[in-house]
Design an enzyme around this catalytic site. Structure first.
Site, PDB file in Angstrom:
ATOM      1  N   ASP A  52      32.059  20.904  35.965  1.00 28.24           N
ATOM      2  CA  ASP A  52      32.503  20.543  37.073  1.00 28.24           C
ATOM      3  C   ASP A  52      33.753  20.203  37.868  1.00 28.24           C
ATOM      4  O   ASP A  52      34.064  19.813  38.358  1.00 28.24           O
ATOM      5  CB  ASP A  52      31.180  19.803  38.097  1.00 28.24           C
ATOM      6  CG  ASP A  52      30.086  20.072  38.477  1.00 28.24           C
ATOM      7  OD1 ASP A  52      29.655  21.819  38.196  1.00 28.24           O
ATOM      8  OD2 ASP A  52      29.043  19.171  38.404  1.00 28.24           O
ATOM      9  N   ASN A  89      31.720  29.001  38.923  1.00 28.28           N
ATOM     10  CA  ASN A  89      30.177  28.483  39.616  1.00 28.28           C
ATOM     11  C   ASN A  89      30.289  28.423  40.925  1.00 28.28           C
ATOM     12  O   ASN A  89      31.668  27.850  41.395  1.00 28.28           O
ATOM     13  CB  ASN A  89      30.473  27.040  38.440  1.00 28.28           C
ATOM     14  CG  ASN A  89      29.235  26.517  38.524  1.00 28.28           C
ATOM     15  OD1 ASN A  89      27.549  27.290  38.478  1.00 28.28           O
ATOM     16  ND2 ASN A  89      29.008  25.284  38.844  1.00 28.28           N
ATOM     17  N   HIS A 113      29.261  24.754  43.086  1.00 24.27           N
ATOM     18  CA  HIS A 113      29.078  23.566  43.333  1.00 24.27           C
ATOM     19  C   HIS A 113      27.826  23.078  44.418  1.00 24.27           C
ATOM     20  O   HIS A 113      29.011  22.970  45.093  1.00 24.27           O
ATOM     21  CB  HIS A 113      29.317  22.858  42.565  1.00 24.27           C
ATOM     22  CG  HIS A 113      29.018  21.496  42.255  1.00 24.27           C
ATOM     23  ND1 HIS A 113      27.684  21.127  41.178  1.00 24.27           N
ATOM     24  CD2 HIS A 113      28.902  20.082  43.030  1.00 24.27           C
ATOM     25  CE1 HIS A 113      27.650  19.683  41.583  1.00 24.27           C
ATOM     26  NE2 HIS A 113      28.441  18.778  42.010  1.00 24.27           N
ATOM     27  N   SER A 153      31.865  23.396  46.660  1.00 27.63           N
ATOM     28  CA  SER A 153      32.730  24.645  46.074  1.00 27.63           C
ATOM     29  C   SER A 153      32.804  25.272  45.084  1.00 27.63           C
ATOM     30  O   SER A 153      31.791  25.502  44.530  1.00 27.63           O
ATOM     31  CB  SER A 153      33.316  23.091  44.813  1.00 27.63           C
ATOM     32  OG  SER A 153      33.293  21.767  45.891  1.00 27.63           O
TER      33      SER A 153
HETATM   34  C1  GAR Z   1      22.879  26.468  44.319  1.00 28.15           C
HETATM   35  O1  GAR Z   1      22.213  25.085  45.462  1.00 28.15           O
HETATM   36  C2  GAR Z   1      23.992  26.043  43.691  1.00 28.15           C
HETATM   37  O2  GAR Z   1      24.736  25.284  43.956  1.00 28.15           O
HETATM   38  C3  GAR Z   1      23.200  24.585  42.727  1.00 28.15           C
HETATM   39  O3  GAR Z   1      22.103  25.305  42.784  1.00 28.15           O
HETATM   40  C4  GAR Z   1      21.643  26.135  43.685  1.00 28.15           C
HETATM   41  C5  GAR Z   1      21.423  27.277  42.997  1.00 28.15           C
HETATM   42  O4  GAR Z   1      20.545  27.975  43.967  1.00 28.15           O
HETATM   43  N1  GAR Z   1      24.072  25.269  41.648  1.00 28.15           N
HETATM   44  C6  GAR Z   1      24.309  23.893  40.468  1.00 28.15           C
HETATM   45  O5  GAR Z   1      23.592  22.383  40.578  1.00 28.15           O
HETATM   46  C7  GAR Z   1      25.204  24.155  39.452  1.00 28.15           C
HETATM   47  N2  GAR Z   1      25.387  23.015  39.371  1.00 28.15           N
HETATM   48  P1  GAR Z   1      20.063  29.544  44.403  1.00 28.15           P
HETATM   49  O6  GAR Z   1      19.523  29.806  42.702  1.00 28.15           O
HETATM   50  O7  GAR Z   1      19.190  29.544  45.640  1.00 28.15           O
HETATM   51  O8  GAR Z   1      21.731  30.138  44.360  1.00 28.15           O
END
Ligand code: GAR
Length: 194
Positions: A149, A111, A113, A140
């Protein structure tokens, strides 16, 4: 051109815009992967369009159609098992996964984060980092285990927090780094360097 059989099959789970998915698509050749399937739990999201545009098979599985988290996850497990991927990559997949799912793909789920874990697990990470007076935010990539997480960290990238940053400007800066970090981290895992 690498022969197809030497590519690692992966499945990507998404819920939103899919800009991290796009970065993985764009770097697939360098990483040595084939994205076999992109699954979204949300309909009509841009991530699905990005995958389709690149000729990748997509599936929308609506979590609202299932009685429980376990039932939804079982459907995911069944679908992913047909592919038997080397990795299950979460790219903006905004659902907590059950123990059943994590056990089914033990050591294969990663994942990204948007914080410097173990700081700021969960949601609203950028505002919380600013409110706490942190000098750095970041991203991360980590293995997924049974706690939110919390799994082993594969790679991290720091981003300086400026006095003028809002959650929005900081999120944009971090996201840009995520796009560099995720392909590197996948490559590292596949090379058994962690
Ligand atoms: C990203 O910032 C990712 O790190 C976060 O959601 C966004 C997705 O953007 N993920 C989380 O918060 C997971 N807990 P994207 O759809 O444009 O890749």
């Amino acid at each position: 051109m690498m022969a197809n059989k030497s590519l690692f099959n992966i499945v990507v789970l998404v819920s939103g815009s899919g800009s991290n998915l796009q970065s993985i698509i764009d770097n697939a050749g360098d990483i040595g992967i084939k994205i076999q399937l992109v699954i979204s739990n949300k309909s009509g999201v841009f991530a699905l369009k990005r995958a389709q545009k690149s000729g990748i098979e997509t599936e929308f599985i609506d979590h609202n159609n299932f009685q429980s988290r376990e039932d939804f996850d079982q459907e995911l497990i069944n679908r992913i098992n047909k592919i038997n991927p080397k990795l299950v990559v979460l790219a903006g997949f905004m659902r907590i996964l059950s123990t059943d799912f994590i056990t089914a793909f033990k050591g294969k789920i990663i994942n990204i984060h948007p914080s410097l874990l173990p700081k700021f697990k969960g949601l609203n990470t950028h505002q919380r980092a600013i409110d706490s007076g942190e000098k750095f935010a970041g991203a991360s990539v980590h293995f997924v285990d049974n706690k939110l997480d919390s799994g082993t960290i594969i790679l991290q990238q720091k981003v300086a927090i400026e006095k003028t940053d809002s959650a929005k400007t900081l999120a944009a800066k971090v996201l840009k780094q995520e796009h560099i970090l995720y392909p590197k981290a996948i490559k590292k895992v596949l090379a058994n360097e962690i």
